[in-house]
Design a protein around this motif. Structure first.
Motif, PDB file in Angstrom:
ATOM      1  N   VAL A  96      47.894  50.236  20.248  1.00  0.00           N
ATOM      2  CA  VAL A  96      46.544  50.292  20.812  1.00  0.00           C
ATOM      3  C   VAL A  96      46.372  51.709  21.328  1.00  0.00           C
ATOM      4  N   HIS A  97      45.390  52.413  20.785  1.00  0.00           N
ATOM      5  CA  HIS A  97      45.183  53.804  21.152  1.00  0.00           C
ATOM      6  C   HIS A  97      44.729  53.887  22.608  1.00  0.00           C
ATOM      7  N   SER A  98      45.543  54.501  23.472  1.00  0.00           N
ATOM      8  CA  SER A  98      45.277  54.528  24.909  1.00  0.00           C
ATOM      9  C   SER A  98      44.277  55.596  25.319  1.00  0.00           C
ATOM     10  N   GLY A  99      44.103  56.630  24.485  1.00  0.00           N
ATOM     11  CA  GLY A  99      43.218  57.720  24.856  1.00  0.00           C
ATOM     12  C   GLY A  99      43.850  58.728  25.786  1.00  0.00           C
ATOM     13  N   LEU A 100      45.124  58.547  26.094  1.00  0.00           N
ATOM     14  CA  LEU A 100      45.828  59.459  26.988  1.00  0.00           C
ATOM     15  C   LEU A 100      46.429  60.617  26.203  1.00  0.00           C
ATOM     16  N   ARG A 101      46.410  61.817  26.795  1.00  0.00           N
ATOM     17  CA  ARG A 101      47.036  62.963  26.143  1.00  0.00           C
ATOM     18  C   ARG A 101      48.530  62.724  25.976  1.00  0.00           C
ATOM     19  N   ASN A 102      49.113  62.093  26.970  1.00  0.00           N
ATOM     20  CA  ASN A 102      50.527  61.732  26.913  1.00  0.00           C
ATOM     21  C   ASN A 102      50.648  60.222  27.046  1.00  0.00           C
ATOM     22  N   PRO A 103      50.635  59.505  25.928  1.00  0.00           N
ATOM     23  CA  PRO A 103      50.680  58.034  25.975  1.00  0.00           C
ATOM     24  C   PRO A 103      51.896  57.476  26.701  1.00  0.00           C
ATOM     25  N   GLU A 104      52.953  58.267  26.820  1.00  0.00           N
ATOM     26  CA  GLU A 104      54.164  57.790  27.487  1.00  0.00           C
ATOM     27  C   GLU A 104      53.996  57.694  28.994  1.00  0.00           C
ATOM     28  N   GLU A 105      52.818  58.121  29.501  1.00  0.00           N
ATOM     29  CA  GLU A 105      52.535  57.994  30.933  1.00  0.00           C
ATOM     30  C   GLU A 105      52.603  56.534  31.365  1.00  0.00           C
ATOM     31  N   ILE A 106      52.244  55.637  30.460  1.00  0.00           N
ATOM     32  CA  ILE A 106      52.289  54.213  30.777  1.00  0.00           C
ATOM     33  C   ILE A 106      53.175  53.501  29.755  1.00  0.00           C
ATOM     34  N   ASP A 107      53.933  52.545  30.224  1.00  0.00           N
ATOM     35  CA  ASP A 107      54.847  51.791  29.367  1.00  0.00           C
ATOM     36  C   ASP A 107      54.762  50.313  29.751  1.00  0.00           C
ATOM     37  N   PRO A 108      54.110  49.489  28.920  1.00  0.00           N
ATOM     38  CA  PRO A 108      53.975  48.058  29.240  1.00  0.00           C
ATOM     39  C   PRO A 108      55.307  47.334  29.422  1.00  0.00           C
ATOM     40  N   ASN A 109      56.389  47.912  28.895  1.00  0.00           N
ATOM     41  CA  ASN A 109      57.688  47.279  29.090  1.00  0.00           C
ATOM     42  C   ASN A 109      58.245  47.526  30.490  1.00  0.00           C
ATOM     43  N   LYS A 110      57.655  48.493  31.202  1.00  0.00           N
ATOM     44  CA  LYS A 110      58.149  48.826  32.536  1.00  0.00           C
ATOM     45  C   LYS A 110      57.208  48.356  33.640  1.00  0.00           C
ATOM     46  N   GLN A 111      55.891  48.481  33.417  1.00  0.00           N
ATOM     47  CA  GLN A 111      54.946  48.084  34.458  1.00  0.00           C
ATOM     48  C   GLN A 111      53.614  47.679  33.859  1.00  0.00           C
ATOM     49  N   THR A 112      53.156  46.484  34.206  1.00  0.00           N
ATOM     50  CA  THR A 112      51.818  46.023  33.852  1.00  0.00           C
ATOM     51  C   THR A 112      51.317  45.162  35.007  1.00  0.00           C
ATOM     52  N   GLY A 113      50.072  44.717  34.888  1.00  0.00           N
ATOM     53  CA  GLY A 113      49.567  43.787  35.877  1.00  0.00           C
ATOM     54  C   GLY A 113      50.296  42.459  35.777  1.00  0.00           C
ATOM     55  N   LYS A 114      50.208  41.671  36.817  1.00  0.00           N
ATOM     56  CA  LYS A 114      50.856  40.358  36.817  1.00  0.00           C
ATOM     57  C   LYS A 114      50.190  39.446  35.796  1.00  0.00           C
ATOM     58  N   HIS A 115      50.982  38.833  34.942  1.00  0.00           N
ATOM     59  CA  HIS A 115      50.449  37.945  33.907  1.00  0.00           C
ATOM     60  C   HIS A 115      50.017  36.611  34.513  1.00  0.00           C
ATOM     61  N   LEU A 116      48.790  36.218  34.214  1.00  0.00           N
ATOM     62  CA  LEU A 116      48.277  34.922  34.651  1.00  0.00           C
ATOM     63  C   LEU A 116      48.132  34.010  33.446  1.00  0.00           C
ATOM     64  N   GLU A 117      48.684  32.833  33.526  1.00  0.00           N
ATOM     65  CA  GLU A 117      48.462  31.843  32.485  1.00  0.00           C
ATOM     66  C   GLU A 117      47.003  31.371  32.576  1.00  0.00           C
ATOM     67  N   PRO A 118      46.453  30.834  31.492  1.00  0.00           N
ATOM     68  CA  PRO A 118      45.040  30.448  31.496  1.00  0.00           C
ATOM     69  C   PRO A 118      44.589  29.610  32.689  1.00  0.00           C
ATOM     70  N   GLN A 119      45.372  28.617  33.077  1.00  0.00           N
ATOM     71  CA  GLN A 119      44.973  27.775  34.206  1.00  0.00           C
ATOM     72  C   GLN A 119      45.006  28.547  35.526  1.00  0.00           C
ATOM     73  N   GLU A 120      45.913  29.508  35.649  1.00  0.00           N
ATOM     74  CA  GLU A 120      45.966  30.350  36.845  1.00  0.00           C
ATOM     75  C   GLU A 120      44.744  31.267  36.898  1.00  0.00           C
ATOM     76  N   PHE A 121      44.395  31.822  35.749  1.00  0.00           N
ATOM     77  CA  PHE A 121      43.212  32.678  35.650  1.00  0.00           C
ATOM     78  C   PHE A 121      41.962  31.884  36.032  1.00  0.00           C
ATOM     79  N   LEU A 122      41.860  30.678  35.520  1.00  0.00           N
ATOM     80  CA  LEU A 122      40.721  29.805  35.815  1.00  0.00           C
ATOM     81  C   LEU A 122      40.607  29.538  37.312  1.00  0.00           C
ATOM     82  N   ALA A 123      41.740  29.326  37.971  1.00  0.00           N
ATOM     83  CA  ALA A 123      41.744  29.012  39.397  1.00  0.00           C
ATOM     84  C   ALA A 123      41.376  30.220  40.264  1.00  0.00           C
ATOM     85  N   MET A 124      41.649  31.424  39.777  1.00  0.00           N
ATOM     86  CA  MET A 124      41.431  32.629  40.584  1.00  0.00           C
ATOM     87  C   MET A 124      40.095  33.315  40.344  1.00  0.00           C
TER      88      MET A 124
END
Length: 323
Positions: A96-124
């Motif tokens: 997924v093209h991030s648009g960043l000059r240095n795409p390595e600034e972010i690494d989904p394997n190291k840090q992302t937002g907390k994953h919400l399952e569908p029912q958790e998302f619905l509740a929040m």
């Protein structure tokens, strides 16, 4: 059993010699008579493939047998016909093209937002301190989006980093991001955290999984998908249509590509205007010498183009039409 299936998936996992992997993976997909579109990058896989249930099962088993992709989650749709015409598997710099000059600034394997399952998302999602953020492009959220979601005026996800500046006033809120299958949120949520947003979440599996596990409740309209189906319904609880015809303003869920291949804009158009405009978004496109024949679907199989063809950006086209 369904005659065909369509698989939507992604996996952020480093791939050595990814260009060679893409070549070999293409041959493997063809050996199973699959059709679809797969992007391979050093950071992982992003794909949608379609074929018989037997072929799809064999494909999933092979992917899961590779330790690098064992965690891959497949969203499975039963379909009446294959969702693609051909099989493509290409190497690119990012899945997924991030648009960043240095795409390595972010690494989904190291840090992302907390994953919400569908029912958790619905509740929040309707809590007072929560903002639901759509990280998709205009043509995607124009045809369907969550009720009260914040949408961004972007034509491609690579524009997302610049748009983060417009969200500064939301710091201090819980940010719930969502996209079609989850892949864009992996980078969007990571970038939001990097920019100082403290409580960032993402809808695990995206809109597609939410439709299957939470009935798609409060998702208004249909979900744009990157295959021949164009859009799919996801809400079986309180469905509605939010998109309107670009030409006459009538409510319609039908999305097409402009019949002018130089424009090729994604837009919503009712059947009446489709035939009146010959599948075009404007009179300028309607008279373009390379206009494709409109058959009522608004879907066109890509064909090789001459080397020196007229090319204009969507934004320039919009200015031309406006003026």
């Amino acid at each position: 059993m369904a005659q065909y299936q369509t698989l939507l998936y992604y996996c952020y996992s480093p791939i050595e010699n990814a260009e060679k992997f893409a070549e070999d993976h293409l041959e493997f997909c063809k050996s199973l008579n699959l059709v679809g579109r797969i992007i391979v990058a050093d950071e992982g896989l992003n794909g949608t493939v379609s074929g018989t249930p037997e072929s799809c099962k064999a494909y999933m088993e092979q992917v899961h047998s590779d330790p690098r992709f064992a965690k891959t989650e497949f969203k499975i749709d039963n379909v009446d016909e294959p969702s693609f015409i051909k099989m493509h598997c290409r190497y690119k710099s990012e899945i997924v093209h991030s648009g960043l000059r240095n795409p390595e600034e972010i690494d989904p394997n190291k840090q992302t937002g907390k994953h919400l399952e569908p029912q958790e998302f619905l509740a929040m999602k309707d809590q007072d301190d929560v903002v639901v953020l759509d990280v998709r492009s205009n043509y995607e959220h124009n045809v369907g989006r969550f009720k009260n979601a914040v949408t961004l005026d972007i034509e491609n996800f690579r524009e997302f980093p610049e748009k983060v500046k417009e969200l500064e006033h939301l710091k201090g809120k819980k940010i719930l991001t969502y996209c079609t299958g989850g892949i864009k949120c992996e980078k969007a949520s990571a970038l939001l955290l990097k920019e100082g947003f403290e409580e960032v979440y993402q809808l695990h599996g995206g809109i597609i999984k939410y439709g299957k596990e939470a009935g798609g409740e409060d998702f208004e309209g249909e979900c744009y998908v990157f295959d021949n189906r164009v859009t799919v319904p996801v809400n079986s609880v309180n469905p509605s249509v939010v998109s309107t015809c670009k030409n006459c303003g009538k409510v319609t869920a039908k999305m097409i590509n402009c019949a002018n291949p130089v424009c090729n804009e994604h837009f919503t158009q009712c059947d009446d205007c489709g035939w009146e405009m010959d599948g075009c978004c404007s009179d300028a496109c309607k008279t373009h010498p390379r206009k494709r024949e409109y058959d009522g679907t608004g879907y066109y199989v890509k064909v090789p183009q001459p080397v020196n063809v007229e090319k204009i950006s969507k934004r320039k086209h919009k200015k031309l039409v406006k003026n």
